[in-house]
Design a protein around this motif. Structure first.
Motif, PDB file in Angstrom:
ATOM      1  N   ALA A   1       0.826  -1.207   0.000  1.00  0.00           N
ATOM      2  CA  ALA A   1       0.000   0.000   0.000  1.00  0.00           C
ATOM      3  C   ALA A   1       0.860   1.256   0.000  1.00  0.00           C
ATOM      4  CB  ALA A   1      -0.927  -0.007   1.215  1.00  0.00           C
ATOM      5  N   LEU A   2       1.940   1.252   0.743  1.00  0.00           N
ATOM      6  CA  LEU A   2       2.822   2.417   0.817  1.00  0.00           C
ATOM      7  C   LEU A   2       3.520   2.672  -0.512  1.00  0.00           C
ATOM      8  CD1 LEU A   2       3.791   4.521   2.809  1.00  0.00           C
ATOM      9  CD2 LEU A   2       5.551   2.950   3.534  1.00  0.00           C
ATOM     10  N   ILE A   3       3.983   1.621  -1.140  1.00  0.00           N
ATOM     11  CA  ILE A   3       4.630   1.785  -2.443  1.00  0.00           C
ATOM     12  C   ILE A   3       3.603   2.189  -3.495  1.00  0.00           C
ATOM     13  CG2 ILE A   3       5.900   0.558  -4.252  1.00  0.00           C
ATOM     14  CD1 ILE A   3       7.270  -0.991  -1.967  1.00  0.00           C
ATOM     15  N   GLY A   4       2.399   1.648  -3.411  1.00  0.00           N
ATOM     16  CA  GLY A   4       1.326   2.080  -4.309  1.00  0.00           C
ATOM     17  C   GLY A   4       0.965   3.537  -4.105  1.00  0.00           C
ATOM     18  N   LEU A   5       0.997   3.985  -2.852  1.00  0.00           N
ATOM     19  CA  LEU A   5       0.712   5.393  -2.560  1.00  0.00           C
ATOM     20  C   LEU A   5       1.775   6.298  -3.171  1.00  0.00           C
ATOM     21  CD1 LEU A   5      -1.027   7.446  -0.909  1.00  0.00           C
ATOM     22  CD2 LEU A   5       0.636   7.135   0.912  1.00  0.00           C
ATOM     23  N   LEU A   6       3.031   5.894  -3.074  1.00  0.00           N
ATOM     24  CA  LEU A   6       4.108   6.705  -3.660  1.00  0.00           C
ATOM     25  C   LEU A   6       3.996   6.770  -5.177  1.00  0.00           C
ATOM     26  CD1 LEU A   6       7.155   5.653  -1.496  1.00  0.00           C
ATOM     27  CD2 LEU A   6       5.874   7.775  -1.394  1.00  0.00           C
ATOM     28  N   GLY A   7       3.438   5.745  -5.779  1.00  0.00           N
ATOM     29  CA  GLY A   7       3.298   5.721  -7.232  1.00  0.00           C
ATOM     30  C   GLY A   7       2.000   6.307  -7.735  1.00  0.00           C
ATOM     31  N   HIS A   8       1.149   6.782  -6.837  1.00  0.00           N
ATOM     32  CA  HIS A   8      -0.136   7.360  -7.261  1.00  0.00           C
ATOM     33  C   HIS A   8       0.128   8.631  -8.062  1.00  0.00           C
ATOM     34  CE1 HIS A   8      -4.254   8.711  -7.212  1.00  0.00           C
ATOM     35  NE2 HIS A   8      -4.612   7.578  -6.622  1.00  0.00           N
ATOM     36  N   PRO A   9      -0.391   8.712  -9.294  1.00  0.00           N
ATOM     37  CA  PRO A   9      -0.033   9.847 -10.150  1.00  0.00           C
ATOM     38  C   PRO A   9      -0.715  11.170  -9.797  1.00  0.00           C
ATOM     39  CG  PRO A   9      -1.564   8.399 -11.288  1.00  0.00           C
ATOM     40  CD  PRO A   9      -1.232   7.747  -9.974  1.00  0.00           C
ATOM     41  N   ARG A  10      -1.846  11.130  -9.120  1.00  0.00           N
ATOM     42  CA  ARG A  10      -2.593  12.368  -8.913  1.00  0.00           C
ATOM     43  C   ARG A  10      -2.490  12.959  -7.514  1.00  0.00           C
ATOM     44  NH1 ARG A  10      -6.686   9.092 -11.150  1.00  0.00           N
ATOM     45  NH2 ARG A  10      -6.424   9.040 -13.380  1.00  0.00           N
ATOM     46  N   LEU A  11      -1.875  12.262  -6.597  1.00  0.00           N
ATOM     47  CA  LEU A  11      -1.775  12.794  -5.237  1.00  0.00           C
ATOM     48  C   LEU A  11      -0.586  13.742  -5.115  1.00  0.00           C
ATOM     49  CD1 LEU A  11      -2.486   9.718  -2.966  1.00  0.00           C
ATOM     50  CD2 LEU A  11      -3.948  11.668  -3.378  1.00  0.00           C
ATOM     51  N   PRO A  12      -0.763  14.863  -4.415  1.00  0.00           N
ATOM     52  CA  PRO A  12       0.375  15.764  -4.214  1.00  0.00           C
ATOM     53  C   PRO A  12       1.405  15.136  -3.270  1.00  0.00           C
ATOM     54  CG  PRO A  12      -1.566  16.577  -3.063  1.00  0.00           C
ATOM     55  CD  PRO A  12      -2.000  15.384  -3.856  1.00  0.00           C
ATOM     56  N   THR A  13       2.613  15.628  -3.356  1.00  0.00           N
ATOM     57  CA  THR A  13       3.716  15.070  -2.572  1.00  0.00           C
ATOM     58  C   THR A  13       3.467  15.191  -1.076  1.00  0.00           C
ATOM     59  OG1 THR A  13       5.230  15.638  -4.350  1.00  0.00           O
ATOM     60  CG2 THR A  13       6.204  15.159  -2.223  1.00  0.00           C
ATOM     61  N   TRP A  14       2.874  16.287  -0.620  1.00  0.00           N
ATOM     62  CA  TRP A  14       2.656  16.466   0.811  1.00  0.00           C
ATOM     63  C   TRP A  14       1.738  15.388   1.370  1.00  0.00           C
ATOM     64  CZ3 TRP A  14      -2.203  16.997   2.670  1.00  0.00           C
ATOM     65  CH2 TRP A  14      -3.196  17.448   1.805  1.00  0.00           C
ATOM     66  N   SER A  15       0.764  14.930   0.569  1.00  0.00           N
ATOM     67  CA  SER A  15      -0.134  13.883   1.074  1.00  0.00           C
ATOM     68  C   SER A  15       0.578  12.530   1.132  1.00  0.00           C
ATOM     69  CB  SER A  15      -1.390  13.792   0.220  1.00  0.00           C
ATOM     70  OG  SER A  15      -1.064  13.361  -1.081  1.00  0.00           O
ATOM     71  N   LYS A  16       1.534  12.318   0.233  1.00  0.00           N
ATOM     72  CA  LYS A  16       2.291  11.071   0.266  1.00  0.00           C
ATOM     73  C   LYS A  16       3.246  11.043   1.450  1.00  0.00           C
ATOM     74  CE  LYS A  16       2.104  10.637  -4.733  1.00  0.00           C
ATOM     75  NZ  LYS A  16       2.878  10.574  -5.977  1.00  0.00           N
ATOM     76  N   VAL A  17       3.819  12.194   1.784  1.00  0.00           N
ATOM     77  CA  VAL A  17       4.768  12.279   2.897  1.00  0.00           C
ATOM     78  C   VAL A  17       4.037  12.221   4.244  1.00  0.00           C
ATOM     79  CG1 VAL A  17       6.499  13.768   3.961  1.00  0.00           C
ATOM     80  CG2 VAL A  17       6.458  13.485   1.493  1.00  0.00           C
ATOM     81  N   THR A  18       2.785  12.635   4.258  1.00  0.00           N
ATOM     82  CA  THR A  18       2.003  12.649   5.502  1.00  0.00           C
ATOM     83  C   THR A  18       1.958  11.280   6.165  1.00  0.00           C
ATOM     84  OG1 THR A  18       0.648  14.439   4.643  1.00  0.00           O
ATOM     85  CG2 THR A  18      -0.262  13.192   6.473  1.00  0.00           C
TER      86      THR A  18
ATOM     87  N   VAL B   1      -3.446  -2.284  -6.624  1.00  0.00           N
ATOM     88  CA  VAL B   1      -4.311  -3.324  -7.185  1.00  0.00           C
ATOM     89  C   VAL B   1      -4.782  -2.919  -8.577  1.00  0.00           C
ATOM     90  CG1 VAL B   1      -6.570  -4.433  -6.908  1.00  0.00           C
ATOM     91  CG2 VAL B   1      -5.034  -4.223  -4.961  1.00  0.00           C
ATOM     92  N   ARG B   2      -5.113  -1.657  -8.742  1.00  0.00           N
ATOM     93  CA  ARG B   2      -5.622  -1.152 -10.024  1.00  0.00           C
ATOM     94  C   ARG B   2      -4.547  -1.174 -11.104  1.00  0.00           C
ATOM     95  NH1 ARG B   2      -6.209   3.880 -12.438  1.00  0.00           N
ATOM     96  NH2 ARG B   2      -5.032   4.854 -10.771  1.00  0.00           N
ATOM     97  N   ASP B   3      -3.317  -0.813 -10.720  1.00  0.00           N
ATOM     98  CA  ASP B   3      -2.216  -0.754 -11.676  1.00  0.00           C
ATOM     99  C   ASP B   3      -0.977  -1.398 -11.051  1.00  0.00           C
ATOM    100  OD1 ASP B   3      -0.546  -0.175 -13.786  1.00  0.00           O
ATOM    101  OD2 ASP B   3      -0.326   1.944 -13.280  1.00  0.00           O
ATOM    102  N   PRO B   4      -0.809  -2.717 -11.188  1.00  0.00           N
ATOM    103  CA  PRO B   4       0.333  -3.394 -10.564  1.00  0.00           C
ATOM    104  C   PRO B   4       1.693  -2.917 -11.079  1.00  0.00           C
ATOM    105  CG  PRO B   4      -1.310  -4.991 -11.266  1.00  0.00           C
ATOM    106  CD  PRO B   4      -1.724  -3.665 -11.812  1.00  0.00           C
ATOM    107  N   ARG B   5       1.711  -2.309 -12.250  1.00  0.00           N
ATOM    108  CA  ARG B   5       2.982  -1.794 -12.771  1.00  0.00           C
ATOM    109  C   ARG B   5       3.509  -0.656 -11.898  1.00  0.00           C
ATOM    110  NH1 ARG B   5       0.982  -0.702 -18.641  1.00  0.00           N
ATOM    111  NH2 ARG B   5      -0.691   0.024 -17.312  1.00  0.00           N
ATOM    112  N   THR B   6       2.636  -0.058 -11.087  1.00  0.00           N
ATOM    113  CA  THR B   6       3.062   0.989 -10.167  1.00  0.00           C
ATOM    114  C   THR B   6       4.146   0.467  -9.225  1.00  0.00           C
ATOM    115  OG1 THR B   6       0.885   1.999 -10.225  1.00  0.00           O
ATOM    116  CG2 THR B   6       2.264   2.561  -8.360  1.00  0.00           C
ATOM    117  N   LEU B   7       3.960  -0.749  -8.743  1.00  0.00           N
ATOM    118  CA  LEU B   7       4.940  -1.335  -7.830  1.00  0.00           C
ATOM    119  C   LEU B   7       6.285  -1.521  -8.515  1.00  0.00           C
ATOM    120  CD1 LEU B   7       2.730  -4.045  -6.122  1.00  0.00           C
ATOM    121  CD2 LEU B   7       3.348  -1.814  -5.243  1.00  0.00           C
TER     122      LEU B   7
END
Length: 191
Positions: A66-83, A169-175
């Motif tokens: 989940a954490l690696i998927g969160l880092l690879g999320h294309p639309r979330l701003p960096t501050w939300s990923k670091v939170t 789960v939606r995009d396994p290539r993100t991992l």
């Protein structure tokens, strides 16, 4: 010796985070694996709770994805990923403060319930709660502020990690992309 190893580990972590060629997936694994490995080792070797250690390791793998998927999320701003890197440790610390608020490990008569309130300390691991129980059946909550911090940080962490797990789960290539450094990825259209 332990202080020296801790200092070397912190220096290695700072080096990896400052080094731009290291892929973010490796950085996340190197940052999160040692504390979890320590907890699993304590559960298995010291407390002899093998099943709990396996459950913690399995939960860690899901959270890692989940954490690696969160880092690879294309639309979330960096501050939300670091939170999430702030809320997860704060959640763990608040949980520890709540479940140890009754201090039942201390000598009898030295815990806060018997010293200040004249009761017996009781704590639960999840949902985290610590309270004093009196002979008449009434209770007095301990560490209510830490409970509030736990639930706020737990909810934020759960929401962010759910988004990361959904992305994985939606995009396994993100991992896979999170384990490639930016310099090794080939650009399309160039010879």
């Amino acid at each position: 010796m332990i202080a020296l190893l801790t200092l070397i580990g912190c220096a290695l972590a700072v080096y990896l985070f400052a080094r731009p060629r290291t892929a973010s997936g490796f950085k996340v694994v190197l940052l999160t694996a040692p504390p979890v490995a320590g907890v699993v080792w304590l559960l298995e070797e010291v407390f002899e709770r093998w099943f709990t250690a396996v459950a913690v390791a399995a939960a860690y793998l899901v959270v890692l994805i989940a954490l690696i998927g969160l880092l690879g999320h294309p639309r979330l701003p960096t501050w939300s990923k670091v939170t999430v890197f702030v809320t997860v440790p704060v959640t763990a610390l608040a949980w520890l403060l709540v479940v140890t608020a009754d201090d039942t490990i201390k000598d009898p008569g030295e815990d806060p319930c018997s010293m200040y309130y004249g009761g017996v300390g009781v704590s639960r691991a999840f949902p985290p709660q610590a309270y004093c129980r009196y002979e008449d059946g009434s209770t007095h909550d301990l560490a209510t502020g830490a409970q509030f911090v736990f639930w706020v940080c737990f909810a934020i962490s759960l929401a962010l990690l759910s988004m990361g797990l959904w992305q994985a789960v939606r995009d396994p290539r993100t991992l896979v992309r999170q384990f490639r450094s930016g310099l090794t990825q080939s650009t399309r259209g160039t010879p």
